[in-house]
Structure formats: C-alpha cells, structure tokens
Enzyme design. Structure first.
Site, PDB file in Angstrom:
ATOM      1  N   ASP A 548       0.858  -1.190   0.000  1.00 53.93           N
ATOM      2  CA  ASP A 548       0.000   0.000   0.000  1.00 53.93           C
ATOM      3  C   ASP A 548       0.895   1.241   0.000  1.00 53.93           C
ATOM      4  OD1 ASP A 548      -2.278   1.552   0.130  1.00 53.93           O
ATOM      5  OD2 ASP A 548      -2.846   0.939   2.154  1.00 53.93           O
ATOM      6  N   ASP A 623      -9.147   3.770  -1.844  1.00 55.31           N
ATOM      7  CA  ASP A 623      -9.957   4.114  -0.673  1.00 55.31           C
ATOM      8  C   ASP A 623     -11.312   4.676  -1.083  1.00 55.31           C
ATOM      9  OD1 ASP A 623      -7.811   3.277   0.789  1.00 55.31           O
ATOM     10  OD2 ASP A 623      -7.063   5.278   1.238  1.00 55.31           O
TER      11      ASP A 623
END
Length: 948
Positions: A548, A623
């Site tokens: 990430d 996200d």
C-alpha cells in the site's frame, strides 16, 4: 505515534470524509501543463529536414527543426512485429541525457522491414507491409499519417501541437567566465577548450552551470542567447508551501494524435469515471500522476493511485491503441469534432465528413516514445500491448477466492474468532488480511509482540484449515536506529536522496520515514531477500503480501507525495514518479518467488501501478466509500484496467470509508463476487462488518453470493490462464466481443467475464428491476439461475429481489463449475465438476477445461490438463488440447446440464478405452433442460457422450 501523524489522522478521521481538491493541482496550477495547453493549434514550428533522412532495413531516422529556436530533434520510426508502429522523438544533442523508461517493456521489441515507396520535397511515403499500410511523413509542417488503403487510421501532429522543451542553461546561474570565453574565442578549437573548461567548472562547483557550446541553444549571434521566453514555473514552481527547484528547467514534451472516424476512446486509468472517456475541452485534462487521494471524487479527471498511459480507440470498423511510454506527470486532453479529410499526397481522393477524436499527451519530462497499435480487432490490440509489456501474472487459484480484510484485526484472538465465524456461518473464504497495526510500531517485516506474539502459531492454525493470510508491507521505512531494515537500507545507501544529497525523509504512518530507491536493481534484490523465512521472522508459506502507500505517499509532501527534485541516482523523481509503485510490487513479487526457491506463484496486491504492473499481481481501486455511486463506479474502473492489461482488479466490498446500509452491503457482495479480485475491506473508524453481523437474512444473502463465486472458480481460473497466455482481459466490456454493435460502446453497468458470462449487477438503491442489454442478433442467452432462454440484441427488463444477481450464459458455450462448496478453494481441489452446456440456435456449444496444481510454476513445464469441450450433432466430447502435457487429477465429471436441449431416448458414454455405458438423465420439458447424472468420467480423460 509522532505528533504530526496524529494531527494528520485527526484531520482525516474527523469531520466530513471527502477529498480536499485543494491539495491536488489543476492544469492551471501545473506550470508545464498550463504552458503546453496555451499553445494554439495550427501554428507548428516544426519542420522535417528530409535531407537528413536515413533508412535502414528496420529504422527510419529524420531530423526535425523548430524554426523558432533552431533546436533540432531526432525522429526515429520503427515498424514492429504484430502491426505496431513505434515513434521516438528526442533532442538531437541534449545538454544531458533525457530519461527513457526502462524495465516496463519485456524486451526490445522485434522489428520488421521498412521500405521507401516515394519521396519528394514535400515528404516521404514508407510501406508498413501488411494490407497496404503506409506512413506518410510530411515536411512542412512536420506531420505523420498512418494509412491503410485510402483510409487515414491515425495522424500525428496534424493539429501542430508537437512541443519539445529542450534542456537549456539557466541564464542567471551561468558562469560569467563562460561568456568571457564565448565571445572572445569562436574558433572550433576554442569551443573545444571552452567545453573542457566548463567541465572543470562543473566539478569545482555545482552552482556554476556551464553546458556544452555545441548545444543548439547556443548561436554565434549574441542576440539569440535571450531568444527564449522565460515564463513563471519554468525554473522554480511553488504549490501551497512546497517549492520545486527544477534544476534542469523546462523539459516538457507534447504530441497530438487525430483519430478520424472515432467517437469512442477508452483507457488511461486510473480515474473514477465512466468507461468511455469524455472530452476535456471545458475542464481539466485527464491526469496521470500516482497520488494518495483521500476518498476520491467521482466522475472527475483527477489523478488517482495508478497510471497506465494507454488509450484504445474504437469504431465499428477498427480498434487501435496508443501507448505513451513516459513515467513523468502526464495530462491527456481529448476533444471531438467533425472534420473534412481531403486530398493527401494524391493518396486520398475527394473529401467526406467524418467524426474525429483528437487526443493530446503532455508529459513533464523524458522523451516522446509512443507505440501505435493498429489492431484491427480488439483482441489484436490486447495481443499487441501484451507483446510489449507482458501479460497478467497467473495467480494462485486460492487468490481468486474471497478475501476478508479490515484496518485492523486487533490481535491473534481476533483473527481466530473471525476465522471461526466463517465456519460457524458456513461461508467460504481463503485469505484473512492484516493492515498496518499488526506491526511493531509500523516497522514492516515485524509483528507487534503483544498482539501477535506467536505469528507462526496463528498461520499454522489457518494452514490447518487450508487458508492463508496477507500482511501489509509498505515502502516507507521508519527512521529508527534500532530497526534492522532501516539500518540495512541506510548503510547500503539504498534510500532515495533529496536534492542536496542526503537521504530523503518524509512523514507517513511510522512518523519520519525513508523511501528505498526501488529503481535500483540491487535495492530490489535486497528487498526480495527480506521475504526469506529466516529474514521475515514469523512468516510462513501461507503468508502473502500487500503493498500500500506506494505512489509513494508522503503525508507532508507536495500533493501528499514525493518532491519531484528528489534524486534516484542521476535521475530526478519527476522523471520516473509513476513507476515507483511498479518497482515496489516487482521487488515484492520476486521476494515471494525466491523464498520458495522459484517454485510457488506469488500473490501481491498493489495500490500504485503503471504499464507492466500486470506482470506482478493484483490491484484495487483504493480508498472508496460506502456509497451507491462508489459501487457503480467500481465496474468502469475495473473495465478500464482490464483494457490496458491489468485484469486482476477489484474494489473494497462495502466501501472503505463510512458504513454501508445492509442493502448496499449485500448488493456490493453480489457485485464483488463477479469481479476478478474479491475482497471486503473497511476503515478502522467504521463499525465491524463481518458478513454475519447484519441478521440471518442478510447473512444468507451474502453467503449465497460468496458461494456463487466459489462454484465458478474453475471458470475464473481458466479465464486467468487465458489472460496470462494471450493478454485478453478477464472482465471485459461488451464491445470487446461485439465490436460492430454501437449499442455496446458506452455500456458500463454490465460486463462480460470471458466471452461467455454476462453480468448486470444491481447497483441502484431500492431497485425492483434492472434492464440488461443482451448483445448479438444471432445469440441466445440463458439466465444461470432459472435457465430461462432469451434472444440477443434486446434490452431485457429483469425484475429483482434482494437475492437477485442477474447473470447470463451465452448460448454456444460450455462452462465448468464445482458445486460442492467447502470452507476454502484448496478444500475443493479434488471435487468433481459439473458442466453447463448452453446450446446456441444451431444446437452447438464449446468450451474449455483447464486444471493444474493451482499454486506452482509447474504449468510452465507442461504439467497441466487443457481440454476442449464441444457439443455438435448431439455429441458432447472432451478432446486434449495439450497432448504433450503431463498432469493427472482425481476430479471427475459429476453432472452435465444441457440448456436448450431436446429429450433424448437414451444417452451413451464412450470412454477413452472404447467401453460404452448408459447414462441416467432427467429432462425438464418446461425449461428444455437436460441433466445427466454421475456420468463418472475422469476430468482429464478423452470421452464422448451421445444423445440418441
């Protein structure tokens, strides 16, 4: 946690969850984009110097000159194998080398011969070989047209927007001694002396910038020194509180492409927008610049986490592609119009109105290196692009199952409890995930010694149930002298440097963090070695990895990313920014391969990506939020990624931010079950949302959606095998299979899995029905739940309830399933298959069955089963597509369901040894469904079933 990070988190978690667009640049706030966009069409200063042309068997070179500043460029043109044309433009004599993107192409593309057809003072015509394809190079102004017969397929610089900002000296930092020498000594020998002297000055002091006097920026006429206009942002640029020093000055490149006959263009992910790209005349261009965007805005050309500079253009006659190989910040302008194409060098006669799409690419630095993929069919463009950057990695079968994740599962007991919850509620899953809180203070490759004291015990408990785990490993490294990883990277000099030569540091989850330079092969090799079981303490073979924050994310950096004037050896970060995440995933995947001695296939999820990232694993859409529109947008976002080679895509089921209603959560599971990467994920500030926490009725609906995924795993696996072999997308828009049907060109609320399953998820709140377009005037489609038959080329209204997932199987296909769903995919390894045979209007069908061990690279040694299944003339047969392959399976054919069948009088099975036997069957006359029960043949054997 460091105070700055705490403050940052407070801002993120408090108040309204929404992107702060003020943190990210618009084109007007990006100096090079603003400069380039200000150029007027039709005023190109570039001219081709035909007398400089050199033509070999494989390459044409030609100099271009900018008549405004006399700077010369070098044009290189190549005809590549597979109907691809490559065009490169660089400075003829740059002050210093300009960045050319390495490692993305899988090899130097093989060339094919070019030949000269004609030449005059206006231009040259070259043959591209196949089907009368030609390239016309016009001299004044420079323009390049690719033609087939009388049709113009694509034009370059037809609008005159080619721009190439040459590297130059900064006047206010040039050594005054240089000008003294320059004006007093003008002989060739003196210029050589000046060059040597300048080299000495640059060694003595970095501030004395003294470029070669041979560079075309220089002229013997003193007045030409001041010819170039200096604009704001060329040598320094400030955004908010951040200043970009721009030591190399302006270096942008730009080129326009005209696509006659084209109204629909696709690709250039990642953007949260429709599948068909929109025109940008009245707003910002689409931006390609990998950024950590907090809860992104929808239907917007803003940059997101990844960037793949590939665009596809499509009409009823042809599909083409443009691959702009540049890793710097890039903006893409799109405009549409109707134009008149007239006579062109006597090759095009007459004129006609035709729709046209114009595309302009603008990059901050580097060179122009573009691959023009000429199709003509969609599958040809996919193959052409795959020949350049590779195909989707072949994932372990288990990674195609369901993944359970949240930020964060608290400790080992929490993991054990969630794992047990799936068994208690009879919901299969394969992977449970751990986010950043599992580490010792955000030190990656470590475990929190209190919460995860015995990680091997936890992993062994999962392994005993044939399940796996993913743990996060981010590329920002906590600056801590007691942290082994940091000490190793610093001592080896592997960190990216700041503009002053020190280790670059920024703020991320651990607080102050360093950023390894993954562009270095020695750094990547070292990183890969850290995944060895004796280095990554507590790891086991069922632990996989999630990368990430690898845009890279820098909380206190400009636009929440790295300063562009940071240094990767000789190159600025601005030159290669969009490849950083690509390199992180590359190194991580290599680490997982090496730890097994090269035997096991890796699984690595990445948030940032670039062209070629498909070779290393999966991506997700970042996200997102628990909103209906975010559910809807997951479809075109993954479709766009599939078109540019990245098939292994999914979205956080349920939405990462906010809390979904039960209806939205159920609908998201139903949608995610039919997308390639199937993972639920949630923010730590949201209530827990394991599938059984919303009442028995909703648990049952989620269970059914997950179970549908597992029954189709053989088909999913087969599609990924094909994607790995051919580059064809797994999840694909309808127009890919029905390229001559304009009704499919803008559809992005339904999609195909392979070519045989059509899915129209329910993505509207409170929906009581959906309208699905079933393509193909000669096709028939079968509802996979009811077996109802429908004709193609129609908009079909489908009433829906909360249990409905509209899915259709194409008539003419055979799809294998495994109907005995167990706790994980590994538990289903030896289970029997059911074949669903959907007959077309000619009462024929065909399909494939692919089987291997599901996790190693042994398929590369021909250890697999690959069979063709076909039904014609009332005979269903299984034929070996790989007679040299070596693999055996315990799985057998348990059931055959034939849709659109007639009732036979008897059914005979003929085995590979010639023995014949009768097969029991049932026939449902109301639905024309014939079911053969327990025919019993091995899935890897030859056999025929005859209906009489």
């Amino acid at each position: 946690m460091a105070p700055v990070v705490v403050l940052w988190l407070a801002m993120c978690l408090g108040g309204t969850w929404a992107v702060d667009k003020g943190n990210f640049k618009t084109c007007d706030q990006s100096a090079f984009c603003k400069r380039q966009r200000a150029l007027k069409p039709g005023e190109s200063p570039y001219r081709a110097l035909l007398e400089t042309m050199e033509l070999t068997n494989t390459r044409l070179t030609l100099q271009l000159i900018n008549d405004n500043n006399k700077v010369r460029l070098l044009l290189e043109l190549y005809r590549l194998q597979g109907n691809i044309t490559r065009v490169k433009i660089n400075e003829l004599k740059p002050l210093k080398p300009r960045y050319e993107v390495p490692d993305v192409l899988i090899r130097e593309p093989p060339t094919e011969p070019l030949s000269l057809l004609s030449q005059d003072e206006n231009g040259v015509v070259l043959s591209l070989g196949a089907e009368s394809q030609r390239v016309i190079v016009s001299a004044r102004p420079f323009r390049l047209d690719i033609m087939e017969g009388r049709e113009v397929l694509m034009s370059l610089n037809s609008r005159g927007l080619l721009a190439f900002e040459h590297l130059r000296m900064r006047k206010d930092t040039t050594s005054p001694l240089f000008f003294l020498f320059f004006f007093f000594f003008q002989s060739t020998f003196s210029l050589w002396i000046i060059s040597v002297f300048c080299s000495f000055l640059s060694i003595v002091s970095d501030s004395l910038f003294c470029p070669s006097p041979y560079h075309p920026s220089f002229s013997y006429k003193a007045e030409n020194v001041d010819e170039e206009k200096v604009e704001d942002g060329m040598w320094e640029e400030t955004f908010k509180s951040h200043t970009d020093s721009k030591p190399n000055g302006p270096s942008a490149v730009s080129l326009d492409f005209s696509l006659p006959g084209v109204e629909h263009v696709y690709g250039i992910p990642e953007h949260a927008d429709t599948l068909r790209l929109k025109t940008t005349d009245n707003g910002d261009p689409y931006r390609l610049y990998n950024l950590d965007v907090f809860q992104y805005e929808l239907y917007n050309p803003m940059a997101l986490y990844g960037a793949v500079p590939v665009m596809l253009a499509h009409n009823t006659q042809r599909t083409t592609g443009i691959f702009w190989l540049n890793a710097a910040e890039t903006w893409v302008d799109i405009s549409s119009n109707t134009t008149v194409f007239g006579k062109m060098l006597d090759y095009v006669q007459g004129s006609s109105e035709t729709p046209q799409t114009d595309v302009r690419w603008i990059s901050e630095s580097g060179i122009i290196d573009v691959f023009i993929m000429l199709g003509p069919k969609p599958k040809d463009v996919f193959s052409q692009y795959a020949s350049l950057t590779g195909t989707q990695s072949f994932p372990p079968l288990t990674s195609l199952g369901y993944h359970q994740c949240r930020w964060n599962y608290n400790d080992q007991e929490d993991v054990k409890s969630v794992d047990a919850g799936f068994d208690e509620h009879d919901i299969p899953y394969d992977f449970i995930w751990l986010d950043i809180e599992h580490t010792d203070g955000k030190r990656y490759f470590t475990w929190d010694t209190h919460k995860f004291a015995t990680p091997k015990e936890m992993l062994q408990g999962l392994m005993d149930k044939k399940r796996k785990m993913v743990a996060i490993v981010d590329p920002h490294i906590k600056v801590d002298s007691n942290y082994k990883i940091h000490n190793e990277i610093r001592s080896r000099g592997f960190y990216i440097k700041n503009k002053d030569g020190g280790d670059y540091e920024g703020w991320c989850w651990p607080g102050s963090a360093g950023y390894p330079d993954f562009t270095r092969i020695d750094m990547r090799d070292w990183w890969a070695s850290m995944f060895a079981y004796d280095q990554y303490e507590g790891s086991m073979e069922n632990l996989y990895t999630w990368n990430d924050m690898n845009e890279p994310s820098v909380f206190n950096g400009p636009e929440v990313t790295m300063h562009k004037d940071a240094m990767h050896g000789a190159w600025e970060h601005r030159d290669l920014h969009n490849t950083y995440g690509f390199y992180v995933q590359m190194a991580t995947a290599e680490g997982l391969i090496k730890r097994s001695g090269g035997v096991e296939r890796p699984f690595v999820l990445t948030r940032a990506f670039f062209a070629g990232s498909q070779r290393y694993g999966a991506v997700w859409t970042g996200d997102n939020a628990a909103e209906w529109d975010h559910l809807k947008i997951s479809i075109p976002m993954c479709l766009s990624l599939g078109l540019v080679g990245i098939s292994f895509c999914g979205a956080d089921v349920g939405g990462f931010f906010k809390s979904p209603s039960t209806e939205l959560l159920v609908r998201w599971y139903q949608t995610g079950a039919y997308q390639p990467f199937f993972r639920a994920h949630a923010h730590l500030d949201t209530p827990r949302r394991e599938p059984w926490l919303f009442g028995p009725e909703n648990t049952a609906l989620i269970r059914e959606a997950v179970r549908q995924r597992y029954t189709l795993l053989p088909y999913w696996y087969q599609q990924f095998y094909q994607a790995h072999r051919t580059g064809q997308p797994v999840m694909r828009p309808l127009w890919v299979e029905y390229p001559q049907d304009p009704a499919t060109f803008t559809l992005d609320d339904e999609f195909l899995i392979g070519k045989d399953l059509l899915v129209h998820p329910v993505t509207e709140e409170g929906a009581r029905g959906v309208t699905a377009y079933l393509p193909g005037k000669d096709e028939v489609w079968f509802d996979v739940h009811t077996f109802q038959r429908h004709n193609g080329a129609q908009n079909l209204y489908i009433p829906v309830t909360m249990s409905s997932i509209p899915v259709f199987q194409r008539g003419g296909s055979i799809i294998p399933r495994k109907l005995r769903v167990r706790r994980s995919s590994t538990c289903m390894e030896h289970d029997p298959y059911t074949l669903f045979v959907a007959l077309n209007s000619q009462r024929k069908a065909e399909g494939e069955l692919y089987i291997d061990d599901g996790h190693t690279f042994n398929y590369e040694k021909e250890e697999f089963i690959h069979r063709r299944l076909s039904f014609a003339n009332n005979i269903l047969s299984s034929l070996n597509l790989a007679p040299d392959a070596k693999f055996t399976t315990q799985s057998w054919i348990e059931r055959i369901v034939i849709l659109g069948a007639s009732k036979p009088s008897k059914i005979t099975l003929k085995a590979a040894d010639g023995q014949e036997s009768q097969v029991e069957f049932e026939f449902d006359a109301s639905m024309s469904v014939l079911t053969l029960r327990k025919p019993g043949m091995n899935s890897g054997a030859d056999w025929t079933v005859t209906l009489q």
